[in-house]
Design a protein around this motif. Structure first.
Motif, short mmCIF file in Angstrom:
data_model
loop_
_atom_site.label_atom_id
_atom_site.label_comp_id
_atom_site.label_asym_id
_atom_site.label_seq_id
_atom_site.Cartn_x
_atom_site.Cartn_y
_atom_site.Cartn_z
N GLY B 197 0.82 -1.22 0.00
CA GLY B 197 0.00 0.00 0.00
C GLY B 197 0.84 1.26 0.00
O GLY B 197 0.61 2.18 -0.78
N ALA B 198 1.88 1.28 0.86
CA ALA B 198 2.72 2.47 0.93
C ALA B 198 3.49 2.66 -0.37
O ALA B 198 3.68 3.78 -0.85
N GLN B 199 3.90 1.53 -0.99
CA GLN B 199 4.61 1.64 -2.27
C GLN B 199 3.69 2.21 -3.34
O GLN B 199 4.12 3.01 -4.18
N LEU B 200 2.43 1.79 -3.35
CA LEU B 200 1.49 2.23 -4.38
C LEU B 200 1.43 3.75 -4.46
O LEU B 200 1.51 4.34 -5.54
N THR B 201 1.28 4.40 -3.32
CA THR B 201 1.08 5.85 -3.35
C THR B 201 2.36 6.64 -3.20
O THR B 201 2.36 7.84 -3.40
N TYR B 235 -6.03 4.36 -6.07
CA TYR B 235 -5.17 3.39 -5.39
C TYR B 235 -5.94 2.65 -4.32
O TYR B 235 -5.59 1.53 -3.95
N PHE B 236 -7.00 3.27 -3.83
CA PHE B 236 -7.85 2.58 -2.88
C PHE B 236 -8.48 1.35 -3.56
O PHE B 236 -8.53 0.26 -2.99
N LEU B 237 -8.93 1.55 -4.80
CA LEU B 237 -9.51 0.42 -5.54
C LEU B 237 -8.48 -0.69 -5.71
O LEU B 237 -8.77 -1.86 -5.49
N ILE B 238 -7.27 -0.31 -6.11
CA ILE B 238 -6.22 -1.32 -6.29
C ILE B 238 -5.93 -2.01 -4.96
O ILE B 238 -5.79 -3.24 -4.89
N GLY B 239 -5.87 -1.22 -3.89
CA GLY B 239 -5.62 -1.78 -2.56
C GLY B 239 -6.70 -2.78 -2.16
O GLY B 239 -6.40 -3.83 -1.59
N VAL B 240 -7.94 -2.47 -2.49
CA VAL B 240 -9.04 -3.38 -2.15
C VAL B 240 -8.91 -4.68 -2.94
O VAL B 240 -9.12 -5.77 -2.40
N ILE B 241 -8.52 -4.55 -4.22
CA ILE B 241 -8.33 -5.76 -5.03
C ILE B 241 -7.20 -6.60 -4.45
O ILE B 241 -7.32 -7.82 -4.29
N ILE B 279 -0.03 6.85 4.37
CA ILE B 279 1.39 6.88 4.75
C ILE B 279 2.24 7.08 3.50
O ILE B 279 3.12 7.95 3.45
N GLY B 280 1.97 6.27 2.46
CA GLY B 280 2.73 6.39 1.21
C GLY B 280 2.56 7.78 0.60
O GLY B 280 3.52 8.38 0.11
N TYR B 281 1.35 8.31 0.66
CA TYR B 281 1.09 9.63 0.08
C TYR B 281 1.86 10.71 0.84
O TYR B 281 2.46 11.60 0.23
N ALA B 293 11.35 8.61 -2.62
CA ALA B 293 10.08 8.31 -1.97
C ALA B 293 9.90 6.80 -1.83
O ALA B 293 9.46 6.30 -0.79
N SER B 294 10.26 6.08 -2.89
CA SER B 294 10.06 4.63 -2.85
C SER B 294 10.96 4.00 -1.79
O SER B 294 10.56 3.08 -1.07
N GLN B 295 12.19 4.53 -1.67
CA GLN B 295 13.09 3.97 -0.67
C GLN B 295 12.66 4.32 0.75
O GLN B 295 12.71 3.47 1.64
N VAL B 296 12.25 5.55 0.93
CA VAL B 296 11.76 5.94 2.26
C VAL B 296 10.56 5.09 2.64
O VAL B 296 10.45 4.60 3.76
N ALA B 297 9.67 4.87 1.66
CA ALA B 297 8.48 4.07 1.95
C ALA B 297 8.86 2.66 2.37
O ALA B 297 8.30 2.10 3.31
N LEU B 298 9.85 2.10 1.68
CA LEU B 298 10.29 0.75 2.02
C LEU B 298 10.88 0.73 3.43
O LEU B 298 10.58 -0.14 4.25
N LEU B 299 11.71 1.74 3.68
CA LEU B 299 12.40 1.80 4.97
C LEU B 299 11.42 1.96 6.13
O LEU B 299 11.51 1.24 7.13
N VAL B 300 10.51 2.90 6.01
CA VAL B 300 9.64 3.16 7.15
C VAL B 300 8.56 2.10 7.32
O VAL B 300 7.98 1.98 8.39
#
Lengths: 317, 378
Positions: B197-201, B235-241, B279-281, B293-300
């Protein structure tokens, strides 16, 4: 907003990034329906000024009023009343022509009843009839820029800021773009457009020359040519050129002398030699010269002189 | 707030996602792959622990002991050895993690003193496995003792007295088979959704800054809240899927019993997805480059989620400061919720604590993200 009030007003507008002053106490007033060209070398502060006027950057000092709204205290009102084309192409390349238009119409709240007509207008303005479903990234530069302009005016803003809209666009497309600008100006849209193409400066009602953050000159192209040179420009054929140049540089009343091909261009200020005195003056120094011909300065002459003069007076830090 | 602007943004974002099939495929398939890897990879049950036997007596009694170990299913005898040195070699080579050593006088001592000495040596490099294996071994030995006891009393025609014997009848609730899989898989779903989810946004705002489209967007009257809502919606739709994929896999592929209500599951899952997307956003707004952003998202998300969400390492057994810290690790709330909904069939009323935790998280993060979005370039 009445016609008497300027559409764009900047007073002492200043922007500092750390210790670097990008824009230094800039004063500018643009009347409604005027096309003002913003000219200056790269890094002179053109984009920074435009971004402050678009409420994208907060001025460090001074104030600016756009379409009647203060860019600091009524930023959202400013944004609702302007169209902006940033220097970098900023439509969505992975969306089609029609999708980009629909997106910006939604963002700008273009009334549904008017949307269809404005979409058609934008598409015909950009010359994109029949290509509504093409992805924008597949379009050539000129079409992209005209479409970007079409998107920026979907909400019919009274003021338009165009930051180097024609850079990297072929000359033919550039001319078409300027025709569009004048069509909009004819409908009393106020336009501030930056460019680094000198010939485009001629298309503007007035030109603001900016150099290292300062407004160096402001006026119509003909005014600038007449006054900003600070004298009369003449050309004369003479031989030998080197001796002529050396003699002229020390002559009273000669502000500047430079060789252009087989001739010397001489800028005469008042109170010294007159154009008619030049052949005699040179003959006395062993240089043969024809009659001096007054010539029209190009805007480039003016800018080079203004910017070079400033550089001599206060060398860049 | 303008619904029209939100929808314009959401529609645009959806088209962009749709036109980028590679990213879309990653967004949809990644969680499934992770589900399979983590679902199979993470198991706390230990079966077929490799064991060596050094039976110095090789009598009927000693063989009965070994048979008990095999029959339990927890151990597999990998080798029958004939010297102490062979035992230590086998342990060194790690061909077994334990050795059962039966002394030559096992039966004699049993007959004379009533106690048969039995030695089990364990390789304790992996303390967790060893602890569990030792527990199993004690269970096996208890069975051996019970066998001997029964045979001894039967041989003398004595009925078991029953005096002083406490009969423990353990009754295990909610996970009757004591399958650690049932306990772990719902946690895995929470962890995957938190990471994906965090990666998506995390890229959505950074991408627009990099491409230069954001400068155009912020020059319009759009509000930070509208940008956020418009961007989170697709992204909410993707997250639900993604969540549906993972939950269905948990139920139908891994066979985790589902005892709760679909409504509770849906509601809490939707809530959790909002938190992870927000969080991702927030990261995307603060870090204006895609890579960063992608690395920070992974890290946190990665470390706190895997270590402190309680999906494998029980929070109750952490030192107090770490336990306190884990309150900030939002996936822990969803791990708790999913386990309870799956195994206990809990409803919203029972789950009010973790649900409120997530609600609070959602509100705070969305508020921070909306505030962090600047419509200025400086």
């Amino acid at each position: 907003m009445t016609d008497a009030a300027p559409a764009v007003l900047a007073e002492g507008l200043t922007k500092k990034f750390g210790t670097f002053t990008a824009v230094d106490h800039l004063d500018l007033a643009i009347a409604v329906g005027e096309v003002v060209g913003f000219i200056g070398p790269n890094g002179a502060g053109k984009s920074t000024t435009i971004r402050m006027l678009c409420a994208l950057l907060r001025p460090s000092a001074g104030r600016a009023v756009v379409a009647g709204f203060d860019v600091v205290h009524a930023a959202e009102q400013v944004r609702a009343h302007i169209g902006y084309m940033s220097q970098k192409f900023s439509l969505y390349g992975d969306l089609t022509v029609a999708e980009n238009l629909r997106f910006f119409a939604g963002i700008y709240h273009v009334p549904h009843a008017l949307y269809d007509e404005r979409r058609r207008f934008a598409i015909s303005m950009a010359g994109l009839e029949g290509r509504e479903n093409a992805l924008v990234r597949t379009l050539a530069g000129g079409w992209k820029q005209r479409l970007a302009l079409g998107c920026a005016i979907l909400h019919r803003p009274p003021v338009l800021f165009l930051d180097e809209p024609t850079s990297g666009v072929e000359p033919q497309a550039r001319r078409q773009f300027w025709e569009l600008i004048h069509r909009l100006a004819a409908e009393r849209v106020t336009i501030l457009v930056s460019t680094h193409y000198m010939e485009e400066a001629e298309y503007c009602n007035r030109i603001a020359l900016i150099d290292r953050g300062r407004l160096v000159a402001l006026g119509s192209p003909s005014e600038l040519r007449r006054h900003e040179l600070g004298g009369t420009l003449v050309a004369l054929a003479c031989a030998p050129l080197g001796a002529a140049l050396a003699a002229l540089r020390d002559a009273p009343g000669v502000a500047e002398a430079a060789i252009f091909g087989d001739r010397v261009h001489v800028l005469l200020s008042t109170g010294g030699l007159a154009a008619a005195d030049l052949p005699g003056f040179l003959a006395a120094r062993g240089v043969h010269a024809d009659v001096a011909q007054p010539i029209a300065a190009s805007l480039e002459d003016v800018f080079v002189r203004l910017v070079a003069g400033r550089a001599r007076a206060e060398p860049a830090p | 707030m303008s619904l029209r602007r939100i929808l314009a943004l959401a529609f645009k974002e959806m088209l962009q996602v749709w036109r980028d099939p590679r990213s879309l495929a990653i967004a949809l398939l990644m969680p499934l792959m992770q589900m399979v890897m983590l679902g199979y990879g993470v198991s706390l049950d230990i079966r077929h622990v490799p064991l060596c036997v050094f039976d110095q007596e090789n009598s009927q009694a000693s063989r009965a002991v070994v048979e008990r170990f095999v029959a339990s299913g927890w151990f597999a005898i990998t080798a029958a050895l004939d010297s102490n040195r062979a035992v230590s070699r086998a342990m060194d080579r790690a061909s077994c993690i334990g050795a059962v050593v039966i002394p030559a006088d096992f039966s004699r001592q049993l007959a004379s003193t009533g106690t048969g000495p039995l030695q089990i040596v364990f390789d304790a490099t992996d303390t967790n496995t060893t602890n569990i294996a030792m527990g199993y071994a004690q269970g096996v030995v208890a069975l051996v003792t019970a066998d001997l006891d029964a045979r001894w009393t039967a041989a003398r025609g004595i009925r078991p007295s029953g005096v002083g014997v406490v009969d423990l009848e353990p009754e295990v609730w909610f996970n009757e088979g004591l399958e650690s899989r049932y306990f772990i898989i719902p946690g895995v779903v929470a962890v995957i959704l938190a990471l994906v989810g965090a990666q998506l946004t995390s890229l959505t705002v950074a991408r627009e800054w990099e491409r230069g489209t954001m400068e155009q967007l912020v020059s319009t009257p759009v509000t930070p809240f509208e940008v956020m809502a418009g961007k989170l919606l697709p992204y909410f739709l993707i997250g639900v899927i993604d969540a549906a994929f993972c939950l269905l896999a948990a139920i139908y592929w891994f066979g985790v019993p589902f005892r709760g209500s679909a409504g509770t599951l849906l509601l809490t899952t939707a809530l959790f997805i909002v938190v992870v997307l927000a969080i991702g956003y927030l990261i995307s707004v603060r870090v204006r480059s895609q890579l960063g952003a992608s690395q920070v998202a992974l890290l946190v998300t990665m470390l706190p989620t895997t270590l402190l969400s309680g999906y494998t390492f029980p929070i109750d057994q952490m030192p107090a400061p770490i336990r306190f810290l884990s309150l900030l690790v939002y996936p822990r709330y969803f791990v708790t919720i999913l386990r309870a909904v799956f195994l206990k069939g809990s409803g919203l009323v029972e789950l009010i604590g973790p649900v409120l935790g997530l609600v609070l998280y959602a509100v705070v993060v969305l508020w921070l993200a909306a505030r962090a979005f600047r419509k200025r370039l400086d």
